[in-house]
Design a protein around this motif. Structure first.
Motif, PDB file in Angstrom:
ATOM      1  N   LEU A  97       0.864  -1.172   0.000  1.00 44.22           N
ATOM      2  CA  LEU A  97       0.000   0.000   0.000  1.00 44.22           C
ATOM      3  C   LEU A  97       0.904   1.226   0.000  1.00 44.22           C
ATOM      4  O   LEU A  97       1.968   1.212   0.580  1.00 44.22           O
ATOM      5  N   THR A 103      -2.099   7.674   8.388  1.00 43.93           N
ATOM      6  CA  THR A 103      -1.436   6.665   9.220  1.00 43.93           C
ATOM      7  C   THR A 103      -0.376   7.299  10.128  1.00 43.93           C
ATOM      8  O   THR A 103       0.009   6.716  11.149  1.00 43.93           O
ATOM      9  N   GLY A 132       3.416  -3.913   5.294  1.00 46.29           N
ATOM     10  CA  GLY A 132       3.510  -3.272   3.966  1.00 46.29           C
ATOM     11  C   GLY A 132       4.923  -2.782   3.700  1.00 46.29           C
ATOM     12  O   GLY A 132       5.887  -3.551   3.736  1.00 46.29           O
ATOM     13  N   ALA A 135       6.131   1.024   6.919  1.00 53.22           N
ATOM     14  CA  ALA A 135       5.933   2.432   7.273  1.00 53.22           C
ATOM     15  C   ALA A 135       5.846   2.683   8.782  1.00 53.22           C
ATOM     16  O   ALA A 135       6.614   3.486   9.328  1.00 53.22           O
ATOM     17  N   ILE A 136       4.914   1.997   9.446  1.00 52.51           N
ATOM     18  CA  ILE A 136       4.667   2.316  10.857  1.00 52.51           C
ATOM     19  C   ILE A 136       5.875   1.896  11.701  1.00 52.51           C
ATOM     20  O   ILE A 136       6.409   2.687  12.484  1.00 52.51           O
ATOM     21  N   SER A 180       3.812 -13.893   7.915  1.00 51.93           N
ATOM     22  CA  SER A 180       2.852 -14.425   8.880  1.00 51.93           C
ATOM     23  C   SER A 180       1.439 -14.005   8.486  1.00 51.93           C
ATOM     24  O   SER A 180       1.205 -12.875   8.065  1.00 51.93           O
ATOM     25  N   ASP A 181       0.512 -14.952   8.665  1.00 50.88           N
ATOM     26  CA  ASP A 181      -0.908 -14.640   8.516  1.00 50.88           C
ATOM     27  C   ASP A 181      -1.349 -14.106   9.881  1.00 50.88           C
ATOM     28  O   ASP A 181      -1.517 -14.890  10.819  1.00 50.88           O
ATOM     29  N   ASN A 196      -2.242  -1.257  10.825  1.00 51.92           N
ATOM     30  CA  ASN A 196      -3.171  -0.581   9.914  1.00 51.92           C
ATOM     31  C   ASN A 196      -3.644  -1.685   8.973  1.00 51.92           C
ATOM     32  O   ASN A 196      -3.090  -1.878   7.900  1.00 51.92           O
ATOM     33  N   PRO A 197      -4.643  -2.477   9.396  1.00 50.29           N
ATOM     34  CA  PRO A 197      -5.033  -3.644   8.597  1.00 50.29           C
ATOM     35  C   PRO A 197      -5.943  -3.233   7.435  1.00 50.29           C
ATOM     36  O   PRO A 197      -6.408  -2.091   7.397  1.00 50.29           O
ATOM     37  N   PRO A 198      -6.199  -4.153   6.518  1.00 47.23           N
ATOM     38  CA  PRO A 198      -7.196  -3.848   5.485  1.00 47.23           C
ATOM     39  C   PRO A 198      -8.546  -3.645   6.168  1.00 47.23           C
ATOM     40  O   PRO A 198      -8.932  -4.480   6.977  1.00 47.23           O
ATOM     41  N   ALA A 220      -4.314  -5.379   0.559  1.00 48.34           N
ATOM     42  CA  ALA A 220      -4.060  -4.322   1.549  1.00 48.34           C
ATOM     43  C   ALA A 220      -5.328  -3.544   1.877  1.00 48.34           C
ATOM     44  O   ALA A 220      -5.349  -2.762   2.814  1.00 48.34           O
TER      45      ALA A 220
HETATM   46  C1  LIG Z   1      -3.683  -1.288   4.768  1.00 50.04           C
HETATM   47  S1  LIG Z   1      -2.169  -2.124   4.405  1.00 50.04           S
HETATM   48  C2  LIG Z   1      -1.082  -1.334   5.570  1.00 50.04           C
HETATM   49  C3  LIG Z   1       0.356  -1.279   5.139  1.00 50.04           C
HETATM   50  C4  LIG Z   1       1.245  -0.440   6.060  1.00 50.04           C
HETATM   51  N1  LIG Z   1       1.218  -0.933   7.424  1.00 50.04           N
HETATM   52  C5  LIG Z   1       0.811   1.017   6.044  1.00 50.04           C
HETATM   53  O1  LIG Z   1       0.184   1.458   7.015  1.00 50.04           O
HETATM   54  O2  LIG Z   1       1.089   1.709   5.055  1.00 50.04           O
HETATM   55  C6  LIG Z   1      -2.489  -3.709   5.111  1.00 50.04           C
HETATM   56  C7  LIG Z   1      -1.339  -4.719   5.022  1.00 50.04           C
HETATM   57  O3  LIG Z   1      -1.796  -5.942   5.599  1.00 50.04           O
HETATM   58  C8  LIG Z   1      -1.269  -7.036   4.859  1.00 50.04           C
HETATM   59  N2  LIG Z   1      -2.138  -8.203   5.093  1.00 50.04           N
HETATM   60  C9  LIG Z   1      -3.332  -8.508   4.519  1.00 50.04           C
HETATM   61  N3  LIG Z   1      -3.792  -9.666   4.993  1.00 50.04           N
HETATM   62  C10 LIG Z   1      -2.883 -10.107   5.907  1.00 50.04           C
HETATM   63  C11 LIG Z   1      -2.814 -11.261   6.743  1.00 50.04           C
HETATM   64  N4  LIG Z   1      -3.769 -12.187   6.722  1.00 50.04           N
HETATM   65  N5  LIG Z   1      -1.732 -11.382   7.555  1.00 50.04           N
HETATM   66  C12 LIG Z   1      -0.762 -10.446   7.570  1.00 50.04           C
HETATM   67  N6  LIG Z   1      -0.775  -9.327   6.791  1.00 50.04           N
HETATM   68  C13 LIG Z   1      -1.823  -9.178   5.969  1.00 50.04           C
HETATM   69  C14 LIG Z   1      -1.284  -6.534   3.426  1.00 50.04           C
HETATM   70  O4  LIG Z   1      -0.382  -7.281   2.630  1.00 50.04           O
HETATM   71  C15 LIG Z   1      -0.877  -5.064   3.637  1.00 50.04           C
HETATM   72  O5  LIG Z   1       0.525  -4.924   3.556  1.00 50.04           O
END
Ligand SMILES: C[S@@+](CC[C@H](N)C(=O)[O-])C[C@H]1O[C@@H](n2cnc3c(N)ncnc32)[C@H](O)[C@@H]1O
Length: 293
Positions: A97, A103, A132, A135-136, A180-181, A196-198, A220
């Motif tokens: 993202l 953020t 991602g 960033a954070i 990691s999931d 900062n999750p989706p 994302a």
């Molecule tokens: C909204 S983006 C935030 C990226 C970054 N932290 C930022 O704030 O710019 C959400 C991030 O969560 C990751 N993501 C989505 N599903 C995930 C999962 N099941 N486990 C871990 N990370 C996941 C995505 O790949 C993406 O990088």
């Protein structure tokens, strides 16, 4: 502008701005300036003080190609390949993202709490879920030299970019990238869990601006049927990964305050702080098991 010919820097700036304005691009003047400066390796000061300097045909062609990408809707930072976040220059890649100014509210919310923890314990262990670009985590590490962080993501591409950013910023020694999931492959306990999750509901994705929908990675953005899937997992599993006195801080969508507060409350994490972003929208929630941070 003929991309096969050299031209002056001033003429290139004027033509770039004209092209983006006539294509109806939001923020045309700003984007035109960023693209011309980047692809000619010149500064704003040089455009003002030396508009007659010649730009060679190769740089003109590169700027021309970048403007064409912008006109068809690609966001300016994707074209540049980087974006500034909390004063750090972060590389982007296909599965990251673009970090957003909103953020930065999350970073600013947890920084004083991390400083207190460092004062008390000499260090602070941070987990950034869905890192991602990093960033954070990287903004926090840059601000607090005693802190260490794990950045977790499900995307290999994002993890590679986060590591590259950590290296470029001289933070690699204190940053670990883990595939990691969510908490799936995370071991140990942390003082601070940030994420900062989706958080966009699956149905809403198609209503997003083209720049976001077509260029930010779906993984994302998509937070499941109601946009809250990731918060449920993070709330449920934080307790076993948080040290005593630790905090969890998450970014939220502007209409999700009540829902996310409820999800964490039910998991044993009362909200301790709720913050708005610079636009006045609910954006960050901080939780602690004892309701105190
Ligand atoms: C909204 S983006 C935030 C990226 C970054 N932290 C930022 O704030 O710019 C959400 C991030 O969560 C990751 N993501 C989505 N599903 C995930 C999962 N099941 N486990 C871990 N990370 C996941 C995505 O790949 C993406 O990088």
């Amino acid at each position: 502008m003929d991309p096969a010919l050299s031209t002056t820097l001033g003429a290139l700036h004027r033509e770039a701005r004209r092209r983006l304005e006539s294509a109806g691009i939001d923020g045309a003047a700003f984007d035109a300036r960023l693209l011309v400066e980047h692809f000619t390796a010149t500064t704003r000061a040089e455009a003002i003080s030396d508009p007659d300097r010649m730009v060679d045909a190769q740089a003109v062609a590169a700027a021309d190609a970048a403007l064409t990408r912008r006109i068809v809707g690609e966001p300016v930072h994707r074209i540049l390949g980087f974006r500034e976040f909390h004063g750090l220059r972060l590389n982007l890649s296909a599965e990251t993202l673009e970090p957003r100014p909103d953020t930065e509210t999350l970073v600013d919310a947890v920084l004083p709490l991390i400083a207190q923890m460092v004062e008390r314990h000499g260090t602070c262990r941070i987990l950034d879920l869905g890192t991602g670009t990093g960033a954070i985590a990287l903004a926090l590490l840059a601000a607090v030299p005693q802190a260490v962080a794990v950045g977790a993501d499900i995307s290999d591409d994002a993890l590679a970019t986060a590591l590259r950013n950590a290296r470029d910023l001289g933070l690699l020694e204190r940053f670990t990238a883990t595939k990691s999931d969510w908490f799936g492959a995370i071991s140990g306990q942390f003082d601070v869990i940030v994420s900062n999750p989706p958080y966009i509901s699956s149905a809403e994705i198609k209503t997003l601006q083209k720049e976001v929908r077509d260029f930010d990675p779906l993984r994302a953005l998509d937070g499941g049927a109601d946009g809250l899937d990731a918060y449920r997992v993070i709330a449920r599993e934080s307790a076993s990964h948080l040290k005593a006195g630790g905090i969890v801080a998450v970014e939220i969508g502007s209409s999700q305050n009540t829902d996310v507060t409820g999800i964490f409350h039910d998991a044993g994490f009362p909200v301790v702080t709720a913050l708005r972003d610079l636009g006045g929208n609910d954006r960050v929630l901080v939780f602690a098991r004892d309701g105190k941070a």
